[in-house]
Design a protein around this motif. Structure first.
Motif, short mmCIF file in Angstrom:
data_model
loop_
_atom_site.label_atom_id
_atom_site.label_comp_id
_atom_site.label_asym_id
_atom_site.label_seq_id
_atom_site.Cartn_x
_atom_site.Cartn_y
_atom_site.Cartn_z
N ASP B 215 13.76 3.79 -8.26
CA ASP B 215 14.66 3.15 -7.30
C ASP B 215 14.51 3.76 -5.90
O ASP B 215 14.15 4.92 -5.77
N PRO B 216 14.83 2.98 -4.84
CA PRO B 216 14.82 3.56 -3.49
C PRO B 216 15.82 4.71 -3.38
O PRO B 216 16.77 4.79 -4.16
N TYR B 217 15.57 5.60 -2.40
CA TYR B 217 16.35 6.84 -2.24
C TYR B 217 16.64 6.96 -0.76
O TYR B 217 15.69 7.06 0.04
N PRO B 218 17.91 6.92 -0.33
CA PRO B 218 18.20 6.92 1.11
C PRO B 218 17.82 8.26 1.76
O PRO B 218 17.95 9.30 1.13
N ILE B 219 17.32 8.16 3.01
CA ILE B 219 17.01 9.39 3.76
C ILE B 219 17.95 9.43 4.96
O ILE B 219 17.87 8.61 5.87
N GLU B 220 18.91 10.38 4.93
CA GLU B 220 19.94 10.47 5.98
C GLU B 220 19.41 11.24 7.18
O GLU B 220 18.38 11.91 7.10
N ASP B 221 20.14 11.16 8.30
CA ASP B 221 19.81 11.97 9.48
C ASP B 221 19.77 13.45 9.09
O ASP B 221 20.66 13.92 8.36
N GLY B 222 18.74 14.15 9.56
CA GLY B 222 18.62 15.57 9.25
C GLY B 222 17.91 15.84 7.94
O GLY B 222 17.70 17.00 7.56
N GLN B 223 17.56 14.78 7.23
CA GLN B 223 16.84 14.95 5.96
C GLN B 223 15.36 14.61 6.13
O GLN B 223 15.00 13.80 6.99
N VAL B 224 14.54 15.23 5.30
CA VAL B 224 13.11 14.88 5.26
C VAL B 224 12.77 14.39 3.86
O VAL B 224 13.31 14.88 2.87
N PRO B 225 11.83 13.42 3.79
CA PRO B 225 11.36 13.02 2.46
C PRO B 225 10.42 14.11 1.92
O PRO B 225 9.50 14.55 2.61
N VAL B 226 10.70 14.56 0.71
CA VAL B 226 9.89 15.63 0.09
C VAL B 226 9.26 15.07 -1.18
O VAL B 226 9.92 14.39 -1.97
N PHE B 227 7.95 15.36 -1.33
CA PHE B 227 7.18 14.76 -2.43
C PHE B 227 6.67 15.81 -3.41
O PHE B 227 6.03 16.78 -3.01
N TRP B 228 6.96 15.59 -4.68
CA TRP B 228 6.49 16.47 -5.75
C TRP B 228 5.42 15.75 -6.58
O TRP B 228 5.52 14.54 -6.79
N ALA B 229 4.46 16.49 -7.07
CA ALA B 229 3.53 15.94 -8.07
C ALA B 229 4.35 15.44 -9.25
O ALA B 229 5.33 16.07 -9.63
N CYS B 230 3.94 14.33 -9.83
CA CYS B 230 4.79 13.64 -10.81
C CYS B 230 4.06 13.44 -12.14
O CYS B 230 2.85 13.19 -12.18
N GLY B 231 4.83 13.54 -13.21
CA GLY B 231 4.30 13.39 -14.57
C GLY B 231 3.83 12.00 -14.92
O GLY B 231 3.28 11.79 -16.00
N VAL B 232 4.01 11.02 -14.00
CA VAL B 232 3.43 9.69 -14.24
C VAL B 232 1.92 9.73 -13.98
O VAL B 232 1.17 8.89 -14.48
N THR B 233 1.45 10.75 -13.24
CA THR B 233 0.02 10.89 -12.95
C THR B 233 -0.84 10.84 -14.22
O THR B 233 -1.79 10.05 -14.28
N PRO B 234 -0.54 11.65 -15.25
CA PRO B 234 -1.39 11.57 -16.45
C PRO B 234 -1.28 10.22 -17.15
O PRO B 234 -2.25 9.77 -17.75
N GLN B 235 -0.11 9.56 -17.05
CA GLN B 235 0.01 8.24 -17.67
C GLN B 235 -0.93 7.24 -16.99
O GLN B 235 -1.59 6.44 -17.66
N VAL B 236 -1.01 7.31 -15.65
CA VAL B 236 -1.94 6.43 -14.93
C VAL B 236 -3.39 6.77 -15.32
O VAL B 236 -4.21 5.88 -15.56
N ALA B 237 -3.69 8.07 -15.41
CA ALA B 237 -5.05 8.49 -15.79
C ALA B 237 -5.40 8.01 -17.19
O ALA B 237 -6.53 7.57 -17.45
N ILE B 238 -4.43 8.07 -18.09
CA ILE B 238 -4.65 7.61 -19.47
C ILE B 238 -4.88 6.10 -19.50
O ILE B 238 -5.77 5.61 -20.19
N GLU B 239 -4.11 5.36 -18.71
CA GLU B 239 -4.31 3.90 -18.65
C GLU B 239 -5.71 3.57 -18.13
O GLU B 239 -6.42 2.74 -18.69
N ARG B 240 -6.10 4.27 -17.03
CA ARG B 240 -7.41 4.02 -16.43
C ARG B 240 -8.55 4.39 -17.38
O ARG B 240 -9.64 3.81 -17.32
N ALA B 241 -8.32 5.40 -18.23
CA ALA B 241 -9.37 5.86 -19.15
C ALA B 241 -9.62 4.85 -20.27
O ALA B 241 -10.63 4.91 -20.96
N LYS B 242 -8.66 3.90 -20.43
CA LYS B 242 -8.78 2.86 -21.46
C LYS B 242 -9.12 3.43 -22.84
O LYS B 242 -10.05 2.96 -23.50
N LEU B 243 -8.38 4.47 -23.26
CA LEU B 243 -8.59 5.01 -24.60
C LEU B 243 -8.28 3.92 -25.63
O LEU B 243 -7.37 3.13 -25.42
#
Lengths: 269, 269
Positions: B215-243
């Motif tokens: 879902d979208p996440y509001p960014i208020e005044d004085g806030q910065v968007p911060v990005f973390w590596a996400c556990g969906v990454t291996p799911q995408v890699a697994i899909e692309r690998a077409k096991l």
């Protein structure tokens, strides 16, 4: 022509690696390539690689995995763009059926298409951090090898790999012990926080003055013996597994990488 | 009879796992089994396991490996003495040739002797640590799913596994950003420090209000968007690998382990 240690100390990690590669430096790497991660090495046929990775995952304090090659590829690209694992370690040990059967400075001739190479973090990283924090280490000041002991802490087995955890010991002033624990916990890829302190007998060490490897280390008044998981653990596990063939670095003769030893993850930029 | 979420919140991790195992709870696990490590799950034939472990080692921020089973063994003994990977996750996704082909609550019938199961650390751990430090997280307070984006940061490939790093975003007050970075860096098995902050476009995110997942996440005044590596990454890699076959947890429906979520290493005592 061999290059002497004093000259080596002034060189960058890349320059050191090039002298090692060309056979001009074949001695230990303590203090070399300042600020860069150094690593233990284990090379084995792919047939055993999945179990060895499981062993490292289950025993990440003695066996912190920092790099693994593709099968047959001698380049360790995640740790440096020019690393050739067959030539870039000063001295290698060859094991056959679990027994040391040779020592060499270049394994190009015996490299095989089914080999997988593993790099494991080592104690140089946290020792460097402790010294930077103003915490003296007697064995470094006195140019001796840290004492290492077979403990009664069992590793979590994986396939043919098992055995006791080997621990290294350094004496630490009791007052700064909390600071030492805190600093070391910040280096999970270099054995992390100590596994024990204070009571050698509790982890199966009968005589602290007689290490299984390395030199004795004096414990002064006000100091406690502190034990870290040690990179000799996977070497013992490899010997016990009696792999038909396996190659490691000669202890103290490490792979010098291009990754900063304070890096959060072991990936070269 | 299904058990409701309010009741679940009061139970221990072991009790939660038993209700999941018996099919009495099949929903998401956010907030459950307080203080215990929760993990993403990926199960695949042994044939692909070595490459997947290499992928996790080379991409440890999106794919922090916290457990791996022996081949064919459904017990994840290092994460809990009674964990059965076939029944202890509330809901599973089945993939065939890279496509979602089924959803189920028990995979005992399709478990195979050549399967290897992997558990990967997840963001619940650092979110719990941030909240404990008094740092509010809007998506938790408002019961929404954190927004996730395909970034332009490429993973380091291994065998058939490759693809973009997926990142999750949370808005953080600029003044406490250093504290957030410091706290998260202390959890290397839960994605560690953020991979980026401040400039979504620099990591290939064109419209921060339109996440690829969540879902979208509001960014208020004085806030910065911060990005973390996400556990969906291996799911995408697994899909692309077409096991031919692969099983994962249904997002948000995690494995609850017996390891403390502040533990230095993911090994149950």
């Amino acid at each position: 022509m061999k290059t002497d240690f004093g000259t080596m100390l002034k060189l960058t990690s890349k320059e050191v690696r090039q002298l090692i590669r060309s056979g001009q430096y074949t001695s230990h790497t303590a203090g070399l390539g300042k600020g860069k991660l150094q690593a233990n090495l284990a090379i084995m046929p792919e047939e055993y690689a999945l179990d060895f990775m499981r062993f490292c995952q289950r025993n990440s304090k003695p066996c912190p995995l920092v790099g693994v090659t593709d099968t047959g590829d001698p380049n360790m690209g995640t740790l440096g763009h020019d690393i050739d694992i067959r030539t870039d370690v000063p001295s290698y040990f060859l094991y056959e059926e679990g027994r040391l059967s040779g020592v060499g400075e270049d394994i190009t001739e015996i490299w095989r298409e089914d080999f997988v190479a593993f790099a494991l973090g080592c104690s140089f990283t946290f020792e460097h951090a402790l010294i930077s924090a103003g915490i003296p280490l007697w064995h470094i000041e006195n140019d001796t090898t840290v004492p290492m002991f077979r403990s009664n802490i069992e590793t979590v087995p994986a396939g043919p790999f098992s055995g006791p955890m080997v621990v290294s010991m350094r004496a630490i002033d009791e007052r700064i012990l909390p600071q030492v624990l805190e600093i070391c916990r910040g280096f999970p890829l270099a054995h992390g926080a100590p596994v024990h302190w204070g009571h050698p007998k509790k982890i199966g060490i009968a005589d602290i003055s007689r290490p299984d490897w390395g030199d004795p280390y004096p414990i002064e008044d006000g100091q406690v013996p502190v034990f870290w998981a040690c990179g000799v653990t996977p070497q013992v596990a490899i010997e016990r597994a009696k792999l038909p063939i396996c190659i490691t670095h000669k202890p103290g003769h490490m792979l010098i990488t291009e990754v900063a030893d304070t890096a959060e993850i072991p990936i070269v930029a």
